[in-house]
Motif scaffolding. Sequence first.
Motif, PDB file in Angstrom:
ATOM      1  N   HIS A 230       0.917  -1.253   0.048  1.00 14.74           N
ATOM      2  CA  HIS A 230      -0.236  -0.009  -0.029  1.00 14.74           C
ATOM      3  C   HIS A 230       0.660   1.319   0.140  1.00 14.74           C
ATOM      4  CE1 HIS A 230      -4.293  -1.341   0.270  1.00 14.74           C
ATOM      5  NE2 HIS A 230      -3.727  -2.368   1.012  1.00 14.74           N
ATOM      6  N   ASP A 231       1.920   1.199   0.712  1.00 17.32           N
ATOM      7  CA  ASP A 231       2.847   2.588   0.998  1.00 17.32           C
ATOM      8  C   ASP A 231       3.414   2.686  -0.749  1.00 17.32           C
ATOM      9  OD1 ASP A 231       4.279   4.178   2.998  1.00 17.32           O
ATOM     10  OD2 ASP A 231       5.701   3.533   1.696  1.00 17.32           O
ATOM     11  N   ARG A 232       3.835   1.689  -1.301  1.00 18.24           N
ATOM     12  CA  ARG A 232       4.273   1.935  -2.649  1.00 18.24           C
ATOM     13  C   ARG A 232       3.449   2.317  -3.308  1.00 18.24           C
ATOM     14  NH1 ARG A 232       7.408  -2.944  -1.332  1.00 18.24           N
ATOM     15  NH2 ARG A 232       5.579  -4.356  -2.045  1.00 18.24           N
ATOM     16  N   ALA A 233       2.046   1.996  -3.407  1.00 15.42           N
ATOM     17  CA  ALA A 233       1.031   2.489  -4.304  1.00 15.42           C
ATOM     18  C   ALA A 233       0.688   3.824  -3.866  1.00 15.42           C
ATOM     19  CB  ALA A 233      -0.291   1.696  -4.056  1.00 15.42           C
ATOM     20  N   VAL A 234       0.452   4.241  -2.653  1.00 16.40           N
ATOM     21  CA  VAL A 234       0.323   5.488  -2.428  1.00 16.40           C
ATOM     22  C   VAL A 234       1.216   6.486  -2.823  1.00 16.40           C
ATOM     23  CG1 VAL A 234       0.252   7.068  -0.373  1.00 16.40           C
ATOM     24  CG2 VAL A 234      -1.063   4.857  -0.265  1.00 16.40           C
ATOM     25  N   GLU A 235       2.571   6.124  -2.558  1.00 19.35           N
ATOM     26  CA  GLU A 235       3.678   7.226  -3.217  1.00 19.35           C
ATOM     27  C   GLU A 235       3.620   7.082  -4.593  1.00 19.35           C
ATOM     28  OE1 GLU A 235       8.553   7.683  -3.231  1.00 19.35           O
ATOM     29  OE2 GLU A 235       7.567   6.407  -1.460  1.00 19.35           O
ATOM     30  N   ARG A 236       3.285   6.161  -5.391  1.00 19.39           N
ATOM     31  CA  ARG A 236       3.233   6.285  -6.857  1.00 19.39           C
ATOM     32  C   ARG A 236       2.063   7.274  -7.257  1.00 19.39           C
ATOM     33  NH1 ARG A 236       3.993   0.559  -6.752  1.00 19.39           N
ATOM     34  NH2 ARG A 236       1.774   0.315  -6.963  1.00 19.39           N
ATOM     35  N   GLU A 237       0.989   6.932  -6.620  1.00 17.65           N
ATOM     36  CA  GLU A 237      -0.216   7.974  -7.127  1.00 17.65           C
ATOM     37  C   GLU A 237      -0.118   9.232  -6.584  1.00 17.65           C
ATOM     38  OE1 GLU A 237      -5.092   7.533  -6.802  1.00 17.65           O
ATOM     39  OE2 GLU A 237      -3.821   5.932  -6.060  1.00 17.65           O
ATOM     40  N   PHE A 238       0.177   9.557  -5.078  1.00 18.09           N
ATOM     41  CA  PHE A 238       0.518  10.907  -4.555  1.00 18.09           C
ATOM     42  C   PHE A 238       1.472  11.574  -4.535  1.00 18.09           C
ATOM     43  CE2 PHE A 238      -3.483   8.324  -3.301  1.00 18.09           C
ATOM     44  CZ  PHE A 238      -4.473   8.977  -3.803  1.00 18.09           C
ATOM     45  N   GLY A 239       2.836  10.853  -4.554  1.00 12.71           N
ATOM     46  CA  GLY A 239       3.910  11.482  -4.347  1.00 12.71           C
ATOM     47  C   GLY A 239       4.759  11.180  -3.069  1.00 12.71           C
ATOM     48  N   GLU A 240       6.085  11.517  -2.850  1.00 14.48           N
ATOM     49  CA  GLU A 240       6.836  10.872  -1.745  1.00 14.48           C
ATOM     50  C   GLU A 240       6.364  11.833  -0.303  1.00 14.48           C
ATOM     51  OE1 GLU A 240      10.491  14.064  -2.553  1.00 14.48           O
ATOM     52  OE2 GLU A 240      10.872  11.756  -2.623  1.00 14.48           O
ATOM     53  N   ARG A 241       5.433  12.922  -0.606  1.00 10.91           N
ATOM     54  CA  ARG A 241       5.140  13.506   0.651  1.00 10.91           C
ATOM     55  C   ARG A 241       3.572  13.220   1.125  1.00 10.91           C
ATOM     56  NH1 ARG A 241       5.425  19.862   0.564  1.00 10.91           N
ATOM     57  NH2 ARG A 241       5.642  19.225   3.032  1.00 10.91           N
ATOM     58  N   ALA A 242       3.131  12.193   0.617  1.00  6.44           N
ATOM     59  CA  ALA A 242       1.562  11.714   0.937  1.00  6.44           C
ATOM     60  C   ALA A 242       1.844  11.069   2.244  1.00  6.44           C
ATOM     61  CB  ALA A 242       1.251  10.505  -0.252  1.00  6.44           C
ATOM     62  N   VAL A 243       0.632  11.335   2.928  1.00  8.72           N
ATOM     63  CA  VAL A 243       0.310  10.601   4.350  1.00  8.72           C
ATOM     64  C   VAL A 243      -0.859   9.976   4.182  1.00  8.72           C
ATOM     65  CG1 VAL A 243      -0.240  11.318   6.593  1.00  8.72           C
ATOM     66  CG2 VAL A 243       1.207  12.697   5.424  1.00  8.72           C
ATOM     67  N   TRP A 244      -0.709   8.765   4.704  1.00  8.50           N
ATOM     68  CA  TRP A 244      -1.862   7.671   4.611  1.00  8.50           C
ATOM     69  C   TRP A 244      -2.236   7.028   5.984  1.00  8.50           C
ATOM     70  CZ3 TRP A 244      -1.571   2.116   4.233  1.00  8.50           C
ATOM     71  CH2 TRP A 244      -0.354   1.629   4.191  1.00  8.50           C
ATOM     72  N   VAL A 245      -3.215   6.443   6.381  1.00  9.26           N
ATOM     73  CA  VAL A 245      -3.756   5.881   7.399  1.00  9.26           C
ATOM     74  C   VAL A 245      -3.692   4.321   7.389  1.00  9.26           C
ATOM     75  CG1 VAL A 245      -5.323   6.055   9.487  1.00  9.26           C
ATOM     76  CG2 VAL A 245      -4.530   8.050   8.547  1.00  9.26           C
ATOM     77  N   ALA A 246      -3.625   3.641   8.339  1.00  6.48           N
ATOM     78  CA  ALA A 246      -3.818   2.127   8.228  1.00  6.48           C
ATOM     79  C   ALA A 246      -4.393   1.972   9.867  1.00  6.48           C
ATOM     80  CB  ALA A 246      -2.598   1.549   7.739  1.00  6.48           C
ATOM     81  N   CYS A 247      -5.623   1.331  10.006  1.00 11.14           N
ATOM     82  CA  CYS A 247      -6.070   1.091  11.165  1.00 11.14           C
ATOM     83  C   CYS A 247      -6.207  -0.436  11.347  1.00 11.14           C
ATOM     84  CB  CYS A 247      -7.564   1.616  11.165  1.00 11.14           C
ATOM     85  SG  CYS A 247      -8.309   1.419  12.877  1.00 11.14           S
ATOM     86  N   SER A 248      -5.408  -0.818  12.317  1.00 11.68           N
ATOM     87  CA  SER A 248      -5.504  -2.460  12.647  1.00 11.68           C
ATOM     88  C   SER A 248      -5.548  -2.618  14.033  1.00 11.68           C
ATOM     89  CB  SER A 248      -4.018  -2.881  11.975  1.00 11.68           C
ATOM     90  OG  SER A 248      -4.050  -4.301  11.952  1.00 11.68           O
TER      91      SER A 248
END
Length: 228
Positions: free
Chosen positions: A135-153
């Motif tokens: 997911h981290d690779r996918a987020v960076e590909r789509e939104f760039g290296e400054r993207a922030v994302w959340v995972a709830c586990s």
Amino acid sequence: MATLILVRHARSAANGAGTLAGRTPGVGLDETGRGQAAGLPERLSGLGVRRVVVSPLQRCQETAAGVAAAHGLEPVEEPGLAEVDYGDWTGRRIADLTEEPLWKVVQQHPSAAVFPGGEGLAQMQARAVAALREHDRAVEREFGERAVWVACSHGDVIKSVLADALGTHLDAFQRIVVEPCSVSVVRFTETRPFVLKVNDTGTDLSGLVPPEHPASDAVVGGSTGTAE
């Protein structure tokens, strides 16, 4: 390199009752947990969250719903972030489980622990880390290296991911504390992960906004801090 915010689900009804919910369906948040989850969107406001990924279990979905809505996102369900499959231990009282011979293995040598009728903790760590890195690779590909994302586990899942990011053997993961609705933060890079926060239950997370040109090298001598 995107920035991953790991959120443990808020307090559940099973947490309050002292039972091991595992993958039991229909286990939602209790009153305390609902209050914790209600405050989460404000804690993560201003970070420009690009993706919210959740365990398939109800308590995680309830915890992350407000954050996703606040950022206009639809949560992405990820089986790799599901709770440990505790097998025959599922639904039992924690107080009773402490008398089981396997309990000492879980505490002292977790990499060797395999739950009867369920999965091993090493197996859980492998599938969770693999899912998050993808997911981290996918987020960076789509939104760039400054993207922030959340995972709830879940607690043990997040502890195992933090152990991996810290380069710590799974046998030491019980030394890591991850409380309900706490935030831990990892930033993966080309050469190593950086662990920015662990078990943060505060409110000011503004410092998590990535720098304009994040680096994969550690700062020799330590960070210079954030300029005022």
